[in-house]
Design an enzyme around this catalytic site. Sequence first.
Site, short mmCIF file in Angstrom:
data_model
loop_
_atom_site.label_atom_id
_atom_site.label_comp_id
_atom_site.label_asym_id
_atom_site.label_seq_id
_atom_site.Cartn_x
_atom_site.Cartn_y
_atom_site.Cartn_z
N LYS A 1 -0.85 22.70 -17.98
CA LYS A 1 -1.31 21.33 -17.63
C LYS A 1 -1.41 21.15 -16.11
O LYS A 1 -2.37 20.57 -15.62
CB LYS A 1 -0.35 20.29 -18.23
N ASP B 1 -5.35 19.81 -16.31
CA ASP B 1 -5.63 18.40 -15.97
C ASP B 1 -6.84 18.25 -15.07
O ASP B 1 -7.61 17.28 -15.20
CB ASP B 1 -4.41 17.76 -15.29
N ASP C 1 8.38 11.90 -12.29
CA ASP C 1 8.12 13.27 -12.73
C ASP C 1 9.20 14.23 -12.22
O ASP C 1 9.77 15.02 -12.99
CB ASP C 1 6.74 13.75 -12.24
N ASN D 1 -4.55 15.92 -22.09
CA ASN D 1 -3.41 15.01 -21.98
C ASN D 1 -3.26 14.54 -20.54
O ASN D 1 -2.14 14.31 -20.06
CB ASN D 1 -2.13 15.72 -22.46
N GLU E 1 4.19 12.96 -21.53
CA GLU E 1 3.70 14.05 -22.38
C GLU E 1 4.40 14.11 -23.73
O GLU E 1 3.87 14.58 -24.72
CB GLU E 1 3.83 15.38 -21.65
N HIS F 1 4.67 20.37 -19.95
CA HIS F 1 4.83 21.33 -18.86
C HIS F 1 6.15 21.18 -18.12
O HIS F 1 6.79 22.16 -17.76
CB HIS F 1 3.65 21.18 -17.88
N ARG F 2 6.58 19.92 -17.93
CA ARG F 2 7.80 19.73 -17.15
C ARG F 2 9.06 20.15 -17.90
O ARG F 2 10.05 20.56 -17.31
CB ARG F 2 7.92 18.28 -16.65
O1 LIG Z 1 -0.91 8.22 -10.62
C1 LIG Z 1 -0.50 9.35 -10.82
O2 LIG Z 1 -1.05 10.37 -10.35
C2 LIG Z 1 0.69 9.52 -11.65
C3 LIG Z 1 1.55 8.47 -11.86
C4 LIG Z 1 2.80 8.59 -12.62
O3 LIG Z 1 2.60 7.97 -13.86
P1 LIG Z 1 3.18 6.47 -14.21
O4 LIG Z 1 2.62 5.53 -13.26
O5 LIG Z 1 2.67 6.30 -15.61
O6 LIG Z 1 4.67 6.56 -14.13
C5 LIG Z 1 3.18 10.04 -12.86
O7 LIG Z 1 4.17 10.12 -13.84
C6 LIG Z 1 2.00 10.86 -13.27
O8 LIG Z 1 2.36 12.20 -13.50
C7 LIG Z 1 0.95 10.87 -12.21
C1 LIG Z 2 3.25 12.21 -16.62
C2 LIG Z 2 2.55 13.25 -16.24
O1 LIG Z 2 1.21 13.38 -16.39
P1 LIG Z 2 -0.01 12.37 -16.54
O2 LIG Z 2 -0.78 12.52 -15.28
O3 LIG Z 2 -0.75 12.88 -17.73
O4 LIG Z 2 0.52 10.99 -16.72
C3 LIG Z 2 3.21 14.42 -15.60
O5 LIG Z 2 2.49 15.26 -15.04
O6 LIG Z 2 4.44 14.54 -15.62
#
Ligand SMILES: O=C(O)C1=C[C@@H](OP(=O)(O)O)[C@@H](O)[C@H](O)C1
Ligand SMILES: C=C(OP(=O)(O)O)C(=O)O
Length: 666
Positions: free
Chosen positions: A429, A52, A325, A94, A353, A397-398
Site C-alpha cells: 500500500k 496508493d 499513523d 484502499n 485499513e 500495511h502498518r
Molecule cells: O490526509 C492524509 O494524507 C492522511 C490523513 C490521515 O487520515 P485521517 O485524517 O483520516 O486521520 C492519515 O491517517 C492518512 O494516512 C493520511
Molecule cells: C490510514 C492510512 O491510509 P489512508 O490514506 O488510506 O487513509 C494509512 O496509511 O495508515
Amino acid sequence: MFNIPFLDLPPLRAALGTVTLPGSKSISNRILLMAALAEGRTEIHGLLAADDTQVMLESLRTLGVQWTRDGDTVTVDGMGGRVPQAQADLFLGNAGTAMRPLAAALALMAARYGGDYQLRGVPRMHERPIRDLVDALRGLGCQVDCLAQAGYPPLRLTGPSSLHLDTPVRVRGDVSSQFLTALLMALPLVAQRDVVVEVEGELISKPYIDITLALLGRFGVRVQRDGWQRFTIPAGSRLQSPGRIHVEGDASAASYFIALGALAALGEPLRIEGVGSDALQGDVRFADAAAAMGADIRLEPNALLVQRGRWPLRGIEWDCIAIPDAAMTLAVMALFADGPSKLTGIGSWRVKETDRIAAMATELRKLGATVDEGPDWIRVEPLREWRPASIRTYDDHRMAMCFSLAALNPLGGHGAAPVRIEDPACVAKTYPDYFETFFGLVQADAADVPVICIDGPTASGKGTLADELAQALGFWVLDSGALYRATAWAALQAGLDLNDEAAVAPLAATLPLRFAGGQVYLGEENVTEALRQEAVGLGASTVAALPAVRQALHALQLGFRRVPGLVADGRDMGTAIFPDAPLKVFLTASAAQRAQRRHKQLIFKGVSANIEGLLADLEARDLRDKTRSASPLKPAQDARLLDNSDLTIEASVDQVLAWWADQRPF
Ligand SMILES: O=C(O)C1=C[C@@H](OP(=O)(O)O)[C@@H](O)[C@H](O)C1
Ligand SMILES: C=C(OP(=O)(O)O)C(=O)O
C-alpha cells in the site's frame, strides 16, 4: 516485495546503517491530483511508487490526464481545472488519499460541466466512512449517491447541477481530516468568488491539513485560515503548476526506523534520510514521542539519526491525535518499556485499513502482552516472556511494518522468539520494499537464522527444489555447486591444472562471486550460462575433491546465512557447512531418472546428448563424490531422505514445506 503467504523473522539483536525513505504517500497523492487539475506541466521528483499512488495515477489516466514516468520522476500535464473524460469508473483500492480528494474534485466537475463518475475500492474501502464529505458536497449542490450503503463508497457523482457557493460549506472534522483536505483541494476549481469552509466537531489529524495548505500554496492557492474552524479560498484562486516539485520522504514510514534505532542501534545511530526538521509532515513529531520513551534522536534538515538512549524504554502516556499513523509504532515499542504505556486520541484507528485498535490488541496479546483497549485508546504492558507468534496483518500495511519490530524481542526479555508476519505483501500500500530495507539494517546471531539444507547427488533436482523453497519462504538461496563450478571455470580460464590444489585454492578464496536475480556473476561478468556447461560441471567435481579448495569456500558459504533465512543446496551443506541447520533434506532419485532429466534439459537447450553416456558420467561422478576423502557425499545423520524419482516438483516442495512447518513454533 515478498509476495508470499507468510514471512518468518528470526530473533534480531541489533541494527546498523542508513535508510532512504520512499516518498510520502500523503504528499505524493496530493501533488498528483493538484498537478492534474492545475494549469501547466509538473515534474514530480521522488514520487512514491506503491499501491496508493498507483491507483491515483491509473485513475488520472482513465480521466484523460496525460502523464509519463521516468524512474521516480513523474511528469503530469495539467488540465487547467477540467478533466477530459466526463464519464469514468475508477478503482481506488484502499487509498483514502485517492478516494476522498477525487470524490470532491469529480463531484464539483460533474456539477459544473456535467458528468457521471463512479468511485469504488476494495471491500474494506466500502466500510470506511465518507458520510461527512458526502454531506458537505450535497450541501454545496453536488449530486452524490452512495451505491451500496449510505455514508460509504462506492459513490456515483453526477451532474450538471447548480452549486451554492455563497454560504459556507460545512464539514465535520472528527472522523477524518481527509474530508476537509478533499474540499480544500477541490474548491479552487470553482472559486469564482470567495468560498468558505467551516469545520464542525473537533478536527483530528490537524497536521495533515498543514500539508494540504502548504502544497496548495506551492500550486499558487493561498487559503486564508481562522484557527482550525474556518478556511477561505479567495476568489480567483486557480491551481498553477510550480514546474518542478520534490516529494519528501514518508514520515510515517520513518517511525519504524526511528523505533528500530531506539531499540537496536547500539553503537552508532541509524541514519534515516528523506525527512528531518524541515519536514512538511506532522508525523515527524513521532520523534517527540519516541524521545519521551528514551530514544536518542538528532534531527538534521532532511535526516534523522537515532540510537538507543534510555534502556529499557520508558512507558509513556501520549495523546496521538496529531500522529494517527505513526502512533501504531508506539504500541509495539511499548513492549520494550519499563512500565505500561497508554496511547489516547486514536479513535480514528477504528476506521482505517482495519479496526486498528482491535487488531493491535489482538496481535500484541498473541506475543504474550497484556493489553487494554477503549473506544479511542489502548494501554500496553511491557513484555518479558515473549511467545513466538504468527501475526495476522488484516491487509493493513502498518500492522505488518509495526510487528516486524517484535522480532527484536531478544533485546527486551528472556530468550529469543521468531515472529511470523502473515501476508507481508500488504506493505505494498505504501512501502513495497519495506522488508528488504528492514533486512538490510538488522543483525541476528547466525545460529538464530534458519537454514534449510538440500543435499544430494548431481541432477537430483536440488537447485529447482531449493529455488522453489526459497521463493515460498522469502529466504536467500545458496547454490554451493555454483561456487565449485565458478572455481573450475575461473581455473580453466586461467589455464590451471584442475588437480593443482596449491594453484586452485587461492583462486577459490578470492572469487568475486555474486548471486542476483537468479543469475551468477563473477566480478561484472554474468557467468550463469558458462557455469552450466558439462565440462565445467565435471571440472567442479574435480576441484571439489581438493580439501584446500573446500576450506577456501567454507567462509564464503557461511556468509550466505543472512536474515530472514537461507536455503542451501549442495553436497555437504548439512554435513559440513551448516551442521546446526534445523532442517536437512537429502534428495535422491535413481541414476536412470536423473540421466533422463539431464537428457531432457540438454535437448530442451538444443544440445545433443546421448542418454547412455550421461548415465555413465552420472554414475562415475556419484562414485567420485561418495568416495572422496573430503566431505564425501552422504546424508547428514539427522537428514530427512526424499526420493523424488516419482514425485513432481510441486510434490517435493510441498513435502519439504510440510517438514518445515512441523519444525516451526507457530
Ligand atoms: O490526509 C492524509 O494524507 C492522511 C490523513 C490521515 O487520515 P485521517 O485524517 O483520516 O486521520 C492519515 O491517517 C492518512 O494516512 C493520511
Ligand atoms: C490510514 C492510512 O491510509 P489512508 O490514506 O488510506 O487513509 C494509512 O496509511 O495508515
